[in-house]
Design an enzyme around this catalytic site. Sequence first.
Site, PDB file in Angstrom:
ATOM      1  N   PRO A   2       1.592  34.548   9.532  1.00 49.07           N
ATOM      2  CA  PRO A   2       1.719  34.983   8.134  1.00 49.07           C
ATOM      3  C   PRO A   2       0.581  34.411   7.290  1.00 49.07           C
ATOM      4  CG  PRO A   2       3.773  34.003   8.946  1.00 49.07           C
ATOM      5  CD  PRO A   2       2.720  33.749   9.982  1.00 49.07           C
ATOM      6  N   GLU A   3      -0.027  35.266   6.498  1.00 52.61           N
ATOM      7  CA  GLU A   3      -1.069  34.798   5.585  1.00 52.61           C
ATOM      8  C   GLU A   3      -0.496  34.753   4.166  1.00 52.61           C
ATOM      9  OE1 GLU A   3      -5.073  35.451   5.870  1.00 52.61           O
ATOM     10  OE2 GLU A   3      -5.133  36.050   7.972  1.00 52.61           O
ATOM     11  N   HIS A 104      17.100  30.677  17.673  1.00 53.41           N
ATOM     12  CA  HIS A 104      15.952  30.152  16.939  1.00 53.41           C
ATOM     13  C   HIS A 104      16.256  29.932  15.460  1.00 53.41           C
ATOM     14  CE1 HIS A 104      13.682  30.734  20.551  1.00 53.41           C
ATOM     15  NE2 HIS A 104      13.862  32.042  20.530  1.00 53.41           N
ATOM     16  N   ARG A 123       8.623  29.979  17.644  1.00 54.34           N
ATOM     17  CA  ARG A 123       7.527  29.154  18.171  1.00 54.34           C
ATOM     18  C   ARG A 123       7.495  27.755  17.576  1.00 54.34           C
ATOM     19  NH1 ARG A 123       2.243  32.808  18.704  1.00 54.34           N
ATOM     20  NH2 ARG A 123       1.600  30.965  19.858  1.00 54.34           N
TER      21      ARG A 123
END
Length: 287
Positions: A2-3, A104, A123
């Site tokens: 994500p930016e 998660h 992750r």
Amino acid sequence: MPELPEVETVRKGLAPVMEGRLIERAENRRPDLRFPFPDGFVERLSGARVERLDRRAKYLLMRLDSGETLLSHLGMSGRFTVQQSEVALKPGDFVHAPPTSEKHDHVVFDMEGDVRIVFNDPRRFGFMTLFATDDEAAVPFLAGLGPEPNSNEFSGPFLQARVKGKKAPLKAALLDQRVVAGLGNIYVCEALYRAGLSPRRMAGSLGPKRAERLALAVRQVIDEAIAAGGSSLKDFASADGELGYFQHTFRTYGREGETCVTPDCGSKIERIVQSGRSTFFCPTCQR
Ligand code: ZN
């Protein structure tokens, strides 16, 4: 990853369901993500009210009435989902689709009004930390950050002054968070293309005109991406549950070997590696 525009999309999605609400109970289901959770994480959040949700660079800043701020970073794959049982979903409420795997789900906020906010991160490169809001200037993640790319402070003269004398290529200078905050690889490539500047040009060579063009291009690509809901992950959903689509309109990023979209240019987009990251550019349009 994500930016900045994606993080801004998350902020806009979470704000209506978090701001003004009490966190009745917070829960972390493992001791760490990228970093360990801070001491007393659950106790410091449970019972606090969220006053405001801010963003700085790629950090979400949850301002609490306890005088502390919860800083969250999405890392590579972090996402927030809003689950509401009794409150009807309204347009603009934040829902990710498709559903994420529960194993998660690492952090849960049970808010008043039967709203549950879940942070899911397969992750685990994301992280959360707490700091006293008054001490923000000393927080390592935030100290020394340059201005936001779409702020008034980030201008041609500012950019020119900040990179003056720098021997680094423009690409590296724009990725330097002290020059401008939160700008990532994709949007640097796009801004350099739009400004017609080579990613290999030495940053210190920027004159006033080129600096102005580049600062404007940076602002435009960020504003457009925020307007488009942000996207760099294919599975990244915007506030209304639709997948982001800005990635399809990148002019250089990921287009190695494709014909440049500038009319009558005809050159092929090239890819080089700078500081270990791919740079996509048009060798004809960017000088
Ligand atoms: Zn071209």
